[in-house]
Motif scaffolding. Structure first.
Motif, PDB file in Angstrom:
ATOM      1  N   TYR A 127      42.348  86.239  10.588  1.00  0.00           N
ATOM      2  CA  TYR A 127      42.657  87.665  10.705  1.00  0.00           C
ATOM      3  C   TYR A 127      41.413  88.513  10.986  1.00  0.00           C
ATOM      4  CZ  TYR A 127      43.834  92.403   9.361  1.00  0.00           C
ATOM      5  OH  TYR A 127      43.973  93.764   9.356  1.00  0.00           O
ATOM      6  N   ALA A 128      40.346  88.268  10.259  1.00  0.00           N
ATOM      7  CA  ALA A 128      39.178  89.146  10.325  1.00  0.00           C
ATOM      8  C   ALA A 128      38.531  89.165  11.704  1.00  0.00           C
ATOM      9  CB  ALA A 128      38.142  88.734   9.281  1.00  0.00           C
ATOM     10  N   THR A 129      38.645  88.079  12.460  1.00  0.00           N
ATOM     11  CA  THR A 129      37.969  87.989  13.762  1.00  0.00           C
ATOM     12  C   THR A 129      38.928  87.737  14.919  1.00  0.00           C
ATOM     13  OG1 THR A 129      37.522  85.637  13.349  1.00  0.00           O
ATOM     14  CG2 THR A 129      35.789  87.210  12.746  1.00  0.00           C
ATOM     15  N   LYS A 130      40.222  87.850  14.674  1.00  0.00           N
ATOM     16  CA  LYS A 130      41.199  87.559  15.726  1.00  0.00           C
ATOM     17  C   LYS A 130      40.989  88.417  16.967  1.00  0.00           C
ATOM     18  CE  LYS A 130      45.032  85.445  17.091  1.00  0.00           C
ATOM     19  NZ  LYS A 130      45.010  84.001  17.463  1.00  0.00           N
ATOM     20  N   HIS A 131      40.491  89.628  16.786  1.00  0.00           N
ATOM     21  CA  HIS A 131      40.306  90.560  17.898  1.00  0.00           C
ATOM     22  C   HIS A 131      39.092  90.228  18.756  1.00  0.00           C
ATOM     23  CE1 HIS A 131      37.703  91.903  14.721  1.00  0.00           C
ATOM     24  NE2 HIS A 131      37.083  92.749  15.522  1.00  0.00           N
ATOM     25  N   THR A 132      38.302  89.224  18.378  1.00  0.00           N
ATOM     26  CA  THR A 132      37.093  88.880  19.127  1.00  0.00           C
ATOM     27  C   THR A 132      37.288  87.667  20.032  1.00  0.00           C
ATOM     28  OG1 THR A 132      36.206  87.394  17.425  1.00  0.00           O
ATOM     29  CG2 THR A 132      35.702  89.747  17.209  1.00  0.00           C
ATOM     30  N   GLY A 133      38.506  87.158  20.130  1.00  0.00           N
ATOM     31  CA  GLY A 133      38.759  85.954  20.915  1.00  0.00           C
ATOM     32  C   GLY A 133      38.485  86.145  22.399  1.00  0.00           C
ATOM     33  N   ARG A 134      38.412  85.037  23.094  1.00  0.00           N
ATOM     34  CA  ARG A 134      38.236  85.073  24.542  1.00  0.00           C
ATOM     35  C   ARG A 134      39.476  85.657  25.221  1.00  0.00           C
ATOM     36  NH1 ARG A 134      36.813  78.856  25.420  1.00  0.00           N
ATOM     37  NH2 ARG A 134      38.319  78.745  23.709  1.00  0.00           N
ATOM     38  N   ARG A 135      39.252  86.239  26.391  1.00  0.00           N
ATOM     39  CA  ARG A 135      40.376  86.734  27.193  1.00  0.00           C
ATOM     40  C   ARG A 135      40.764  85.695  28.240  1.00  0.00           C
ATOM     41  NH1 ARG A 135      39.407  92.464  29.647  1.00  0.00           N
ATOM     42  NH2 ARG A 135      37.333  91.643  30.107  1.00  0.00           N
ATOM     43  N   ARG A 136      42.004  85.812  28.704  1.00  0.00           N
ATOM     44  CA  ARG A 136      42.511  84.873  29.695  1.00  0.00           C
ATOM     45  C   ARG A 136      42.602  85.546  31.058  1.00  0.00           C
ATOM     46  NH1 ARG A 136      48.096  81.903  28.534  1.00  0.00           N
ATOM     47  NH2 ARG A 136      49.006  83.792  29.420  1.00  0.00           N
ATOM     48  N   LEU A 137      42.089  84.857  32.058  1.00  0.00           N
ATOM     49  CA  LEU A 137      42.225  85.275  33.453  1.00  0.00           C
ATOM     50  C   LEU A 137      43.370  84.511  34.080  1.00  0.00           C
ATOM     51  CD1 LEU A 137      41.329  86.495  36.214  1.00  0.00           C
ATOM     52  CD2 LEU A 137      39.666  84.622  36.370  1.00  0.00           C
ATOM     53  N   CYS A 138      44.264  85.233  34.722  1.00  0.00           N
ATOM     54  CA  CYS A 138      45.395  84.635  35.445  1.00  0.00           C
ATOM     55  C   CYS A 138      45.330  85.051  36.901  1.00  0.00           C
ATOM     56  CB  CYS A 138      46.710  85.107  34.826  1.00  0.00           C
ATOM     57  SG  CYS A 138      48.187  84.727  35.818  1.00  0.00           S
ATOM     58  N   LEU A 139      45.585  84.110  37.798  1.00  0.00           N
ATOM     59  CA  LEU A 139      45.720  84.375  39.232  1.00  0.00           C
ATOM     60  C   LEU A 139      47.088  83.900  39.677  1.00  0.00           C
ATOM     61  CD1 LEU A 139      44.755  85.058  42.108  1.00  0.00           C
ATOM     62  CD2 LEU A 139      43.674  82.794  42.188  1.00  0.00           C
ATOM     63  N   ASN A 140      47.882  84.800  40.240  1.00  0.00           N
ATOM     64  CA  ASN A 140      49.191  84.437  40.783  1.00  0.00           C
ATOM     65  C   ASN A 140      48.997  83.766  42.142  1.00  0.00           C
ATOM     66  OD1 ASN A 140      51.845  84.165  41.550  1.00  0.00           O
ATOM     67  ND2 ASN A 140      52.206  86.358  41.840  1.00  0.00           N
ATOM     68  N   LEU A 141      49.272  82.483  42.196  1.00  0.00           N
ATOM     69  CA  LEU A 141      49.129  81.716  43.434  1.00  0.00           C
ATOM     70  C   LEU A 141      50.357  81.824  44.331  1.00  0.00           C
ATOM     71  CD1 LEU A 141      47.554  78.481  41.906  1.00  0.00           C
ATOM     72  CD2 LEU A 141      46.364  80.398  42.988  1.00  0.00           C
ATOM     73  N   GLY A 142      51.416  82.461  43.842  1.00  0.00           N
ATOM     74  CA  GLY A 142      52.622  82.630  44.635  1.00  0.00           C
ATOM     75  C   GLY A 142      53.499  81.382  44.650  1.00  0.00           C
ATOM     76  N   PRO A 143      54.434  81.296  45.595  1.00  0.00           N
ATOM     77  CA  PRO A 143      54.627  82.244  46.697  1.00  0.00           C
ATOM     78  C   PRO A 143      55.298  83.551  46.297  1.00  0.00           C
ATOM     79  CG  PRO A 143      56.316  80.564  46.770  1.00  0.00           C
ATOM     80  CD  PRO A 143      55.390  80.163  45.662  1.00  0.00           C
TER      81      PRO A 143
END
Length: 237
Positions: A127-143
């Protein structure tokens, strides 16, 4: 903490963002029991909501959602983020979503039943550090076009609401499900991503999922996990 989306043009955000409330699904062959999903009846956000979502003055980078235009991959897809500032970023692979799929993430441990809005736990943070996690990058490859679904409250606020002894806990999707079961209000925002577009989002912190609801074509997305500063990729909004 409430949802914040980096936007210098609230009008552009308004054009690609809808909102609804959420409901709980009661299991079966397709969905997990108690999965949290959009209630339907999507409506366009208002000008005021767009301005509120775009107010990033006090939001740390680790808690910020960005809608981005990544560069077109020229080589191996996994190397796309090599120049984005985190040498330890991890390529998580790809996920395929069929056309017109209400919620997309499946649980491979129970036959692929859809889990609904959820929080990731790659970093296994309390709980104390949950807000410091890594972020996720998403790329929509389609179609096809796809959507990012986001709840408007972070999982720490949700955990505090459903547990008196929240401090030693590891905030979890089960807390979100209990929050909704208890009748608390959660808004769900839907952000449209065309092929070649993407997002950087704190998926360890905010309830989220993917969707291709109403879209006639399937969509494949590629994912990375890293610590990136805001503005590392051009913004769509």
């Amino acid at each position: 903490m409430t949802l914040t989306i980096a936007a210098t043009d609230p009008g552009a955000l308004l054009e690609r963002c809808d909102v609804t409330t959420v409901r709980t699904l009661r299991g079966g062959l397709v969905y997990e029991d108690r999965a949290v999903a959009p209630a339907g009846l999507w409506t366009k956000i208002t000008d005021e909501t767009a301005r509120d979502l775009a107010d990033t003055t006090r939001t740390p980078d680790s808690a910020l959602v960005e809608l981005v235009k990544p560069p077109a991959p020229t080589g191996a897809l996994g190397a796309l983020v090599d120049q984005l500032g985190d040498p330890d970023a991890v390529h998580l692979g790809q996920a395929h979503a069929p056309a017109d799929t209400f919620i997309t993430t499946g649980n491979h441990e129970n036959g692929g039943r859809r889990i609904g809005l959820h929080v990731d736990n790659w970093d296994k943070l309390p709980y104390a550090t949950k807000h410091t996690g890594r972020r996720r990058l998403c790329l929509n490859l389609g179609p096809g076009t796809r959507y990012l679904l986001l709840g408007d409250l972070d999982i720490r606020a949700i955990c505090r609401t459903v547990h008196e002894d929240y401090a030693p806990r590891y905030p979890h999707t089960d807390d979100l499900r209990q929050f909704v079961d208890d009748g608390h209000l959660l808004l769900c925002f839907r952000l449209r991503l065309e092929p070649g577009e993407g997002y950087i989002a704190p998926t360890e912190l905010f309830p989220h999922d993917g969707s291709t609801e109403g879209q006639p074509q399937p969509s494949t997305a590629a994912f990375w996990l890293g610590k990136w500063q805001r503005g590392v990729l051009p913004s769509l909004v």
